[in-house]
Design a protein around this motif. Structure first.
Motif, PDB file in Angstrom:
ATOM      1  N   THR A 182      -4.922  -5.920  22.898  1.00  0.00           N
ATOM      2  CA  THR A 182      -4.768  -6.548  24.206  1.00  0.00           C
ATOM      3  C   THR A 182      -4.038  -7.876  24.016  1.00  0.00           C
ATOM      4  N   ASN A 183      -3.506  -8.420  25.098  1.00  0.00           N
ATOM      5  CA  ASN A 183      -2.727  -9.658  25.014  1.00  0.00           C
ATOM      6  C   ASN A 183      -3.546 -10.815  24.455  1.00  0.00           C
ATOM      7  N   THR A 184      -4.822 -10.883  24.816  1.00  0.00           N
ATOM      8  CA  THR A 184      -5.685 -11.966  24.341  1.00  0.00           C
ATOM      9  C   THR A 184      -5.855 -11.905  22.831  1.00  0.00           C
ATOM     10  N   ASP A 185      -6.156 -10.720  22.321  1.00  0.00           N
ATOM     11  CA  ASP A 185      -6.349 -10.555  20.874  1.00  0.00           C
ATOM     12  C   ASP A 185      -5.028 -10.696  20.130  1.00  0.00           C
ATOM     13  N   LYS A 193       4.403  -6.415  20.980  1.00  0.00           N
ATOM     14  CA  LYS A 193       3.068  -5.827  20.931  1.00  0.00           C
ATOM     15  C   LYS A 193       2.573  -5.835  19.488  1.00  0.00           C
ATOM     16  N   VAL A 194       1.247  -5.906  19.329  1.00  0.00           N
ATOM     17  CA  VAL A 194       0.658  -5.886  17.994  1.00  0.00           C
ATOM     18  C   VAL A 194      -0.016  -4.537  17.797  1.00  0.00           C
ATOM     19  N   LYS A 202      -2.525 -12.588  20.743  1.00  0.00           N
ATOM     20  CA  LYS A 202      -2.159 -14.001  20.564  1.00  0.00           C
ATOM     21  C   LYS A 202      -2.850 -14.587  19.328  1.00  0.00           C
ATOM     22  N   ALA A 203      -4.127 -14.259  19.163  1.00  0.00           N
ATOM     23  CA  ALA A 203      -4.879 -14.753  18.004  1.00  0.00           C
ATOM     24  C   ALA A 203      -4.342 -14.165  16.698  1.00  0.00           C
ATOM     25  N   VAL A 204      -4.007 -12.883  16.709  1.00  0.00           N
ATOM     26  CA  VAL A 204      -3.505 -12.223  15.504  1.00  0.00           C
ATOM     27  C   VAL A 204      -2.128 -12.754  15.127  1.00  0.00           C
ATOM     28  N   LYS A 205      -1.281 -12.991  16.115  1.00  0.00           N
ATOM     29  CA  LYS A 205       0.051 -13.540  15.832  1.00  0.00           C
ATOM     30  C   LYS A 205      -0.047 -14.910  15.174  1.00  0.00           C
ATOM     31  N   ALA A 206      -1.047 -15.698  15.576  1.00  0.00           N
ATOM     32  CA  ALA A 206      -1.260 -17.005  14.956  1.00  0.00           C
ATOM     33  C   ALA A 206      -1.686 -16.845  13.506  1.00  0.00           C
ATOM     34  N   MET A 207      -2.479 -15.827  13.217  1.00  0.00           N
ATOM     35  CA  MET A 207      -2.919 -15.581  11.837  1.00  0.00           C
ATOM     36  C   MET A 207      -1.783 -15.103  10.953  1.00  0.00           C
TER      37      MET A 207
END
Length: 63
Positions: A51-54, A21-22, A56-61
């Motif tokens: 949320t899971n969608t957000d 989780k983020v 995923k984007a943050v983990k990439a950053m």
């Protein structure tokens, strides 16, 4: 090929937990808290997660 750099703003604002989780911060916590209800201030102390969608984007950053 060089490695991609992390987005430093994202690194400062988010933390990835062991579960994947983020964790994120809460808005409206910096000053003039006297105008807020006690209940609102108390709710802002609770941990918040993306949320899971957000996430995923943050983990990439961050990676």
């Amino acid at each position: 090929m060089p490695k991609m750099k992390s987005v430093k703003g994202a690194v400062k604002r988010f933390k990835v937990k062991k579960s994947g989780k983020v964790k994120r911060g809460t808005a409206f916590r910096s000053h003039i808290l006297t105008k807020q209800d006690a209940g609102t201030r108390r709710k802002q102390n609770a941990p918040k997660y993306l949320t899971n969608t957000d996430a995923k984007a943050v983990k990439a950053m961050i990676a």
